[in-house]
Design a protein around this motif. Structure first.
Motif, PDB file in Angstrom:
ATOM      1  N   LEU A 144      78.813  90.749  97.076  1.00  0.00           N
ATOM      2  CA  LEU A 144      78.678  91.843  97.972  1.00  0.00           C
ATOM      3  C   LEU A 144      78.229  93.190  97.244  1.00  0.00           C
ATOM      4  N   THR A 145      77.247  93.832  97.801  1.00  0.00           N
ATOM      5  CA  THR A 145      76.832  95.306  97.559  1.00  0.00           C
ATOM      6  C   THR A 145      78.144  96.184  98.028  1.00  0.00           C
ATOM      7  N   ASP A 146      78.080  97.501  97.535  1.00  0.00           N
ATOM      8  CA  ASP A 146      79.043  98.439  98.163  1.00  0.00           C
ATOM      9  C   ASP A 146      78.968  98.465  99.693  1.00  0.00           C
ATOM     10  N   ASP A 147      77.771  98.399 100.252  1.00  0.00           N
ATOM     11  CA  ASP A 147      77.842  98.574 101.837  1.00  0.00           C
ATOM     12  C   ASP A 147      78.309  97.425 102.295  1.00  0.00           C
ATOM     13  N   GLY A 148      77.994  96.035 101.586  1.00  0.00           N
ATOM     14  CA  GLY A 148      78.498  94.517 102.027  1.00  0.00           C
ATOM     15  C   GLY A 148      80.211  94.591 102.021  1.00  0.00           C
ATOM     16  N   LYS A 149      80.842  95.353 100.849  1.00  0.00           N
ATOM     17  CA  LYS A 149      82.126  95.478 100.917  1.00  0.00           C
ATOM     18  C   LYS A 149      82.786  96.375 101.913  1.00  0.00           C
ATOM     19  N   LEU A 150      82.044  97.393 102.244  1.00  0.00           N
ATOM     20  CA  LEU A 150      82.567  98.165 103.466  1.00  0.00           C
ATOM     21  C   LEU A 150      82.308  97.718 104.710  1.00  0.00           C
ATOM     22  N   PHE A 151      81.466  96.875 104.990  1.00  0.00           N
ATOM     23  CA  PHE A 151      81.064  96.072 106.036  1.00  0.00           C
ATOM     24  C   PHE A 151      81.856  94.885 106.435  1.00  0.00           C
TER      25      PHE A 151
ATOM     26  N   MET B  43      73.762  92.531 117.699  1.00  0.00           N
ATOM     27  CA  MET B  43      74.095  91.991 116.454  1.00  0.00           C
ATOM     28  C   MET B  43      74.568  90.283 116.825  1.00  0.00           C
ATOM     29  N   ASN B  44      73.886  89.427 115.972  1.00  0.00           N
ATOM     30  CA  ASN B  44      74.299  88.108 116.169  1.00  0.00           C
ATOM     31  C   ASN B  44      75.718  87.802 115.671  1.00  0.00           C
ATOM     32  N   ILE B  45      76.465  86.947 116.540  1.00  0.00           N
ATOM     33  CA  ILE B  45      77.688  86.737 115.976  1.00  0.00           C
ATOM     34  C   ILE B  45      77.515  85.452 114.999  1.00  0.00           C
ATOM     35  N   GLU B  46      76.696  84.507 114.975  1.00  0.00           N
ATOM     36  CA  GLU B  46      76.443  83.691 114.167  1.00  0.00           C
ATOM     37  C   GLU B  46      76.052  84.258 112.636  1.00  0.00           C
ATOM     38  N   HIS B  47      75.375  85.171 112.732  1.00  0.00           N
ATOM     39  CA  HIS B  47      75.203  86.012 111.429  1.00  0.00           C
ATOM     40  C   HIS B  47      76.329  86.588 110.864  1.00  0.00           C
ATOM     41  N   LEU B  48      77.297  87.166 111.706  1.00  0.00           N
ATOM     42  CA  LEU B  48      78.457  87.898 111.245  1.00  0.00           C
ATOM     43  C   LEU B  48      79.270  86.720 110.326  1.00  0.00           C
ATOM     44  N   LYS B  49      79.353  85.435 111.239  1.00  0.00           N
ATOM     45  CA  LYS B  49      80.255  84.546 110.548  1.00  0.00           C
ATOM     46  C   LYS B  49      79.699  84.109 109.560  1.00  0.00           C
ATOM     47  N   LEU B  50      78.362  83.850 108.987  1.00  0.00           N
ATOM     48  CA  LEU B  50      77.838  83.422 107.901  1.00  0.00           C
ATOM     49  C   LEU B  50      78.129  84.468 106.857  1.00  0.00           C
ATOM     50  N   PHE B  51      77.784  86.120 107.092  1.00  0.00           N
ATOM     51  CA  PHE B  51      78.261  86.805 106.171  1.00  0.00           C
ATOM     52  C   PHE B  51      79.764  86.765 105.567  1.00  0.00           C
ATOM     53  N   VAL B  52      80.561  86.450 106.485  1.00  0.00           N
ATOM     54  CA  VAL B  52      81.991  86.339 106.252  1.00  0.00           C
ATOM     55  C   VAL B  52      82.265  85.095 105.376  1.00  0.00           C
ATOM     56  N   ARG B  53      81.788  83.995 105.478  1.00  0.00           N
ATOM     57  CA  ARG B  53      81.832  83.047 104.669  1.00  0.00           C
ATOM     58  C   ARG B  53      81.131  83.268 103.294  1.00  0.00           C
ATOM     59  N   ILE B  54      80.033  83.724 103.346  1.00  0.00           N
ATOM     60  CA  ILE B  54      79.403  84.143 102.074  1.00  0.00           C
ATOM     61  C   ILE B  54      80.360  85.102 101.020  1.00  0.00           C
ATOM     62  N   ALA B  55      80.861  85.927 101.783  1.00  0.00           N
ATOM     63  CA  ALA B  55      81.831  86.673 101.119  1.00  0.00           C
ATOM     64  C   ALA B  55      83.126  86.080 100.233  1.00  0.00           C
ATOM     65  N   SER B  56      83.200  85.077 101.152  1.00  0.00           N
ATOM     66  CA  SER B  56      84.423  84.113 100.491  1.00  0.00           C
ATOM     67  C   SER B  56      84.042  83.356  99.528  1.00  0.00           C
TER      68      SER B  56
ATOM     69  N   ILE C 170      74.112  91.862 100.319  1.00  0.00           N
ATOM     70  CA  ILE C 170      74.618  91.172  99.101  1.00  0.00           C
ATOM     71  C   ILE C 170      73.466  91.357  98.008  1.00  0.00           C
ATOM     72  N   HIS C 171      73.793  91.087  96.898  1.00  0.00           N
ATOM     73  CA  HIS C 171      73.136  90.891  95.523  1.00  0.00           C
ATOM     74  C   HIS C 171      72.952  89.533  95.453  1.00  0.00           C
ATOM     75  N   ARG C 172      71.520  89.086  95.456  1.00  0.00           N
ATOM     76  CA  ARG C 172      71.132  87.604  95.217  1.00  0.00           C
ATOM     77  C   ARG C 172      70.588  87.388  93.548  1.00  0.00           C
ATOM     78  N   THR C 173      71.245  86.575  93.160  1.00  0.00           N
ATOM     79  CA  THR C 173      70.609  85.904  91.491  1.00  0.00           C
ATOM     80  C   THR C 173      70.455  84.498  91.764  1.00  0.00           C
ATOM     81  N   THR C 174      70.029  83.999  90.871  1.00  0.00           N
ATOM     82  CA  THR C 174      69.801  82.626  90.502  1.00  0.00           C
ATOM     83  C   THR C 174      70.931  81.726  90.691  1.00  0.00           C
TER      84      THR C 174
END
Length: 304
Positions: free
Chosen positions: A57-64, A1-14, A48-52
């Motif tokens: 976050l999806t439910d799985d995203g919130k858990l992760f 699992m790529n650490i940079e991907h995790l950093k990006l996911f956490v910042r997207i959540a914020s 994540i749910h993507r819209t225009t």
């Protein structure tokens, strides 16, 4: 699992914004979107749910999310425990704090702190709402409320003394209440959520539901309205000490102290190993506000 991907996911959540999160990490929106796609592919779930207009976050995203944050915190702590990082806290420290306290007491302290730790930078979020530490990706939260989340730790920084005050102009025009029950006949300026005032008395605690002549969601605004003679208010001494010193505000109902046991706390995630940047910041504030905090020292003899 790529650490940079995790950093990006956490910042997207914020930020709830892929492009903004990508810019914070110096990557393009296209690359950021691809990184999240790779992370979702690795996990086998949509995060994540993507819209225009926005992402969520999806439910799985919130858990992760808390697990991703914990992994990043553990890696940062491990890196800081060896090499030059063991002596020099570095990186970005994300802090949330009440808006008024942050402006009045954190901002003046920051130059001294950053001079001690020149490899650090700070990302502040000042809000009178309690922001979620995990979702916001915060390292430290300064709070003046009781800690209810058992997954967090807290260190007391200082007592948070509350008193009842009014402007001399208000007292000259309307008089001062002699007992808490008299407050129902006065104009009250309230901070949102603090309309019920609890007083200590000979027979226990008396609760008074105060009338809302004015209600605001910012402590400094409440204080300033009181200075203008709009009414009586409940205030923290850390917020109103300059005006109490100058005589713009005076304490009233001194014989009826508030039944509060408030304190200012530094709250942080309950990691076994605390990142050096977090420990340095908390220790700095604890020393700065230790004993009788400077705002209460200035009021010695003026308030009870």
């Amino acid at each position: 699992m790529n650490i940079e991907h995790l950093k990006l996911f956490v910042r997207i959540a914020s930020t709830a914004n892929i492009s903004l999160a990508g810019r914070e990490l110096n990557i393009s929106p296209a690359v950021a979107s691809a990184h999240i796609g790779k992370l979702e592919e690795t996990l086998g779930v949509r995060l994540i749910h993507r819209t225009t207009r926005k992402v969520s976050l999806t439910d799985d995203g919130k858990l992760f999310l808390p697990h991703a944050q914990e992994v990043l915190d553990s890696i940062e702590t491990a890196q800081a425990a060896v090499g030059s990082g063991a002596q020099t806290p570095q990186g970005t420290l994300r802090v949330t704090a009440p808006a008024s306290f942050g402006r009045m007491h954190l901002i003046p302290a920051i130059p001294v702190f950053l001079e001690q730790y020149p490899k650090l930078n700070i990302d502040f979020r000042f809000s009178d709402s309690i922001l979620d530490m995990v979702e916001g990706g915060f390292d430290v939260a300064i709070r003046d409320a009781e800690l209810k989340d058992s997954n967090l730790h807290a260190k007391k920084l200082a007592d948070d003394k509350r008193i009842i005050v009014a402007a001399k102009s208000y007292i000259d025009k309307y008089g001062a209440p002699e007992t808490p029950s008299d407050l129902k006949n006065h104009k009250i300026v309230n901070l949102t959520g603090l309309e019920v005032w609890d007083f200590k008395g000979a027979h226990g605690v008396t609760s008074v539901k105060t009338p809302n002549y004015l209600r605001m969601d910012n402590g400094e605004a409440v204080r300033d309205a009181c200075i203008q003679g709009c009414g009586i208010t409940l205030t923290a001494t850390w917020c109103s000490y300059p005006q109490l010193e100058s005589g713009e505000l005076v304490q009233i109902l001194q014989d009826f102290p508030l039944a509060t046991d408030c304190a200012l706390w530094a709250v942080y995630p309950s990691n076994r190993l605390l990142a050096p940047k977090v420990r340095a910041f908390i220790d700095f504030l604890a020393e700065r506000f230790s004993g009788t905090p400077y705002w209460d020292e200035k009021l010695s003899g003026l308030v009870v």
